[in-house]
Scaffold this motif. Sequence first.
Motif, mmCIF file in Angstrom:
data_model
loop_
_atom_site.group_PDB
_atom_site.id
_atom_site.type_symbol
_atom_site.label_atom_id
_atom_site.label_comp_id
_atom_site.label_asym_id
_atom_site.label_seq_id
_atom_site.Cartn_x
_atom_site.Cartn_y
_atom_site.Cartn_z
ATOM 1 N N ARG A 22 0.834 -1.206 0.000
ATOM 2 C CA ARG A 22 0.000 0.000 0.000
ATOM 3 C C ARG A 22 0.870 1.259 0.000
ATOM 4 O O ARG A 22 0.489 2.288 0.544
ATOM 5 N N LEU A 23 2.038 1.148 -0.603
ATOM 6 C CA LEU A 23 2.971 2.274 -0.584
ATOM 7 C C LEU A 23 2.412 3.493 -1.308
ATOM 8 O O LEU A 23 2.758 4.629 -0.974
ATOM 9 N N HIS A 24 1.547 3.269 -2.296
ATOM 10 C CA HIS A 24 1.010 4.394 -3.061
ATOM 11 C C HIS A 24 0.093 5.278 -2.223
ATOM 12 O O HIS A 24 -0.214 6.406 -2.614
ATOM 13 N N ARG A 25 -0.333 4.784 -1.074
ATOM 14 C CA ARG A 25 -1.210 5.571 -0.209
ATOM 15 C C ARG A 25 -0.423 6.488 0.728
ATOM 16 O O ARG A 25 -1.007 7.350 1.385
ATOM 17 N N LEU A 26 0.861 6.279 0.805
ATOM 18 C CA LEU A 26 1.694 7.105 1.672
ATOM 19 C C LEU A 26 2.064 8.406 0.968
ATOM 20 O O LEU A 26 2.036 8.486 -0.260
ATOM 21 N N PRO A 27 2.431 9.436 1.725
ATOM 22 C CA PRO A 27 2.922 10.671 1.092
ATOM 23 C C PRO A 27 4.130 10.373 0.211
ATOM 24 O O PRO A 27 4.932 9.493 0.520
ATOM 25 N N ARG A 28 4.259 11.114 -0.874
ATOM 26 C CA ARG A 28 5.340 10.843 -1.819
ATOM 27 C C ARG A 28 6.713 10.950 -1.178
ATOM 28 O O ARG A 28 7.640 10.223 -1.534
ATOM 29 N N GLY A 80 10.825 2.891 -2.090
ATOM 30 C CA GLY A 80 10.943 2.239 -3.388
ATOM 31 C C GLY A 80 9.776 2.419 -4.328
ATOM 32 O O GLY A 80 9.798 1.892 -5.440
ATOM 33 N N TYR A 81 8.746 3.170 -3.928
ATOM 34 C CA TYR A 81 7.575 3.315 -4.801
ATOM 35 C C TYR A 81 7.813 4.403 -5.846
ATOM 36 O O TYR A 81 8.323 5.476 -5.537
ATOM 37 N N ARG A 82 7.442 4.102 -7.087
ATOM 38 C CA ARG A 82 7.503 5.071 -8.175
ATOM 39 C C ARG A 82 6.248 4.933 -9.030
ATOM 40 O O ARG A 82 5.782 3.827 -9.292
#
Length: 292
Positions: free
Chosen positions: A33-39, A46-48
């Motif tokens: 659920r990394l896309h839900r965290l602040p950029r 590691g999310y892009r």
Amino acid sequence: MAHTLHGPMKLSDVRTWHVDIDRFINPWLPAPRLHRLPRSISRFLGYRESPPRPLGNVVIAFWSLVGAFCGVAVIAEVSKRIPSFESRDTPAVVGSFGAAAVIEFCAIQSPFAQPRNAFFSQMWACLMGIGISKLFALNPNAEQYTSLGGALACALTTAAMLLTETIHPPAGATALLAVTNKQMASLGWFLFPVMILGCILMQAVALLVNNIQRQFPLYWWTSHPLSKRQITDEEKEGIHREPAPTIPDHYEESLTDVPRRIVVERGEIFVPEGMFLSTAEKEMLEKISERM
């Protein structure tokens, strides 16, 4: 008859035996659920939203230099300041972390560098290395067989990493040193917290340094999609039903896999996350990109 990606598995034919622990573990793991965290946070995990731009080897060499230095230095300085480490004469840095630094900062796209491999491989190494060391210590002439014990610990660790898909070459050195190095062998089971701390610190530095201009990790557990296992109404009510006929793995994956694309533009090449290309493949795509 069970099926694997390598074909049908027959109990009567040892050559077809294949262990896939992810087949049993992955259905129980939640999807990231990394896309839900602040950029500002997800970036350093590691999310892009899109693949990072390709970098030349000079920039990669620079960040590898910075990362390797910081990773090893942080482990050494932190270890020196822990009283329990000092009282047990724990080495400031276990030698295998030098090899780990090369992988974690220079070959960050390799499966060997991903967090799952980097951490659990060292746990296997501690278990096998310490276990063999203590087992051989029961023999009064144990010192004569130290080299054999180290070889056995390294071999067992290698097999365990392969079967659990946690291959990380530096762990072989950890297992070897846990038997052949007197200072590390004297730590006994205390080697576990030493390696756990070192792995955590190395990964923390890698997350910081490798995400400035690159992307790390490519995945935390596996490159395959994860989804939370749905609990059926029958399971909630405790009703047992006969399992439905299973579909071979290779056929099921062909129905569920999401198509991934390589995008080639003039001067730019975008490769899907978790996909690794050989040198020849990269050169071919670069030539196509230059001709556009």
